[in-house]
Design a protein around this motif. Structure first.
Motif, PDB file in Angstrom:
ATOM      1  N   SER A  98       0.731  -1.229  -0.013  1.00  0.00           N
ATOM      2  CA  SER A  98      -0.097  -0.071  -0.097  1.00  0.00           C
ATOM      3  C   SER A  98       0.845   1.126  -0.075  1.00  0.00           C
ATOM      4  N   ARG A 227      -6.067  -1.317  -2.558  1.00  0.00           N
ATOM      5  CA  ARG A 227      -4.881  -0.178  -3.004  1.00  0.00           C
ATOM      6  C   ARG A 227      -4.237  -0.701  -4.296  1.00  0.00           C
ATOM      7  N   TRP A 237      -5.841   5.248  -4.388  1.00  0.00           N
ATOM      8  CA  TRP A 237      -7.325   4.674  -3.787  1.00  0.00           C
ATOM      9  C   TRP A 237      -8.133   3.925  -4.705  1.00  0.00           C
TER      10      TRP A 237
END
Ligand SMILES: Cc1cc2nc3c(=O)[nH]c(=O)nc-3n(C[C@H](O)[C@H](O)[C@H](O)COP(=O)(O)OP(=O)(O)OC[C@H]3O[C@@H](n4cnc5c(N)ncnc54)[C@H](O)[C@@H]3O)c2cc1C
Length: 387
Positions: A98, A227, A237
């Motif tokens: 992420s 993500r 996002w």
């Protein structure tokens, strides 16, 4: 014993059943000598411990002794000893994770150090995020990436064994209780704890609704990714749901409904608002990670992790890992993070009611827009008066 007696005299229950809205970490389920506490979803869609057999309860208070929610107001003065901007030196790890891939690199380093990894994967069959234990490098890859829903840690906690070494990753409230649990089991020295800057956990009612609406389009869900860096880290996002029939992908920018509620903090657990002391640098972990938003790395779109080290045990793991490290002041590492608990929206109960209802998420989103009108007007007036 004295505390137990005093609480009984005051008519207070000496069990977690006195709390209706806790963090839902599940530590109490693992310490209960009678094994009568189960972690279940409450009507709002958050995990809550339930005593399934009140008659067998000894009122021993062990469940409270490992509960971070029980002593959430006891704030100690804990500060990080080192702070870095960091990323994994393995490009693939950095791309998959992420932020900068620090979480993934640390758990892989721990495996090579013969530790068991307790991390979170998405279980597509049970349609939930869950903590699991593994010592195998290929298996710990499933921890990669944030699953932005509350994880069920109860099974993992039951399976932790004395005499083994562990690394446990979780939300700050989970980690605060897990440390207490390990202290109680006299295993604290055997565990490295990692938490992250945490925005909050959304209602599983909202998540299940989101999933169910998609199942119609994509078929049975095989995997979920919250993500990705296809459009760069700053625009990472995006929800990707791989189904048996097809794959769905929608970004926050394109109006994905999960992110519409999640990033506005309109779907979080009550405890994430009122009772979260873990914002900013306040952590009970050995290491805290997160996205290093802010001006310093604004042009870096490959992913940068913020890394705070609190203990010598945390420091020695980071030294063994394959990470790029750049020392930065805490203020740079925490830029863009929430420093205060976020106020619960005045329409929170209404949102919980709507997520429970049979309305579609799209309709709930329209209701949400109407409910926000007073807030939007207030903001507009504030801007006008400033001008
Ligand atoms: C609910 C939630 C809210 C978050 N809020 C913020 C925030 O406000 N600001 C911020 O900077 N970062 C936040 N994060 C953390 C951030 O999204 C990244 O997970 C973190 O930066 C680590 O990324 P990485 O690239 O270093 O490693 P990754 O490999 O992506 O590490 C992810 C790690 O998180 C663990 N994990 C994943 N999902 C969960 C879960 N549901 N519960 C517990 N542990 C989980 C995994 O086991 C893994 O070890 C949040 C994460 C979650 C799950």
């Amino acid at each position: 014993m004295f505390v137990v007696e005093r609480r009984k005299r005051k008519g207070l229950k000496n069990t977690i059943s006195q709390y209706q809205f806790c963090y839902g970490c599940g530590a109490c389920t693992a310490i209960c000598p009678q094994k009568i506490i189960e972690l279940k979803l409450n009507k709002d869609g958050f995990y809550q411990p339930i005593i399934v057999d009140e008659k067998s309860c000894l009122s021993c208070g062990l469940c409270l002794s490992v509960c971070a929610y029980h002593d959430k107001d006891k704030k100690e003065n804990i500060l990080p000893i080192q702070s870095f901007a960091a990323w994994s030196l393995d490009d693939n790890e950095r791309k998959l994770a992420s932020s900068g891939g620090v979480g993934l690199n640390l758990v892989k380093t721990a495996v090579r150090d013969l530790r068991n990894v307790c991390g979170v994967r998405y279980n597509a069959n049970l349609r939930k995020a869950e903590h699991y234990i593994s010592k195998i490098e290929e298996e710990v890859v499933a921890t990669t990436g944030s699953k932005y829903i509350q994880s069920d840690a109860s099974q993992m906690l039951q399976n932790i064994k004395k005499g083994e070494q562990y690394i446990i990753v979780g939300t700050p409230c989970q980690i605060a209780s897990f440390r207490k649990l390990m202290q109680k089991k006299r295993m604290e020295q055997d565990v490295i704890f990692i938490d992250f800057f945490c925005h909050g956990v959304p209602s599983m009612n909202m998540w299940r609704k989101y999933e169910e609406e998609l199942i119609g389009k994509v078929g049975k869900i095989k995997s979920v990714t919250w993500r990705d860096k296809n459009e760069g880290w700053h625009e990472s996002w995006a929800m990707t749901i791989e189904g048996e029939k097809q794959t769905f992908r929608k970004s926050r920018k394109a109006g994905d409904l999960f992110y519409s509620f999640f990033l506005k903090s309109h779907c979080f657990n009550r405890a994430c608002h009122e009772d979260c002391p873990y914002k900013g640098t306040y952590s009970m972990a050995d290491i805290r990670i997160g996205d290093l938003w802010g001006k310093t790395y604004q042009k870096n779109d490959l992913g940068v992790s913020g890394l705070l080290i609190y203990t010598e045990r945390g420091k020695s793991l980071v030294e063994k890992a394959n990470l790029f490290l750049e020392q930065q002041p805490v203020a740079v590492v925490t830029e863009g993070q929430q420093t205060q608990r976020i106020k619960r929206p005045y329409f929170w109960s209404m949102m919980m009611f709507l997520f429970r209802s049979s309305l579609s998420l799209k309709t709930i989103f329209l209701f949400n827009k109407i409910l926000r009108i007073p807030d939007i007007l207030k903001l507009k007036l504030l801007k006008k008066s400033k001008r």
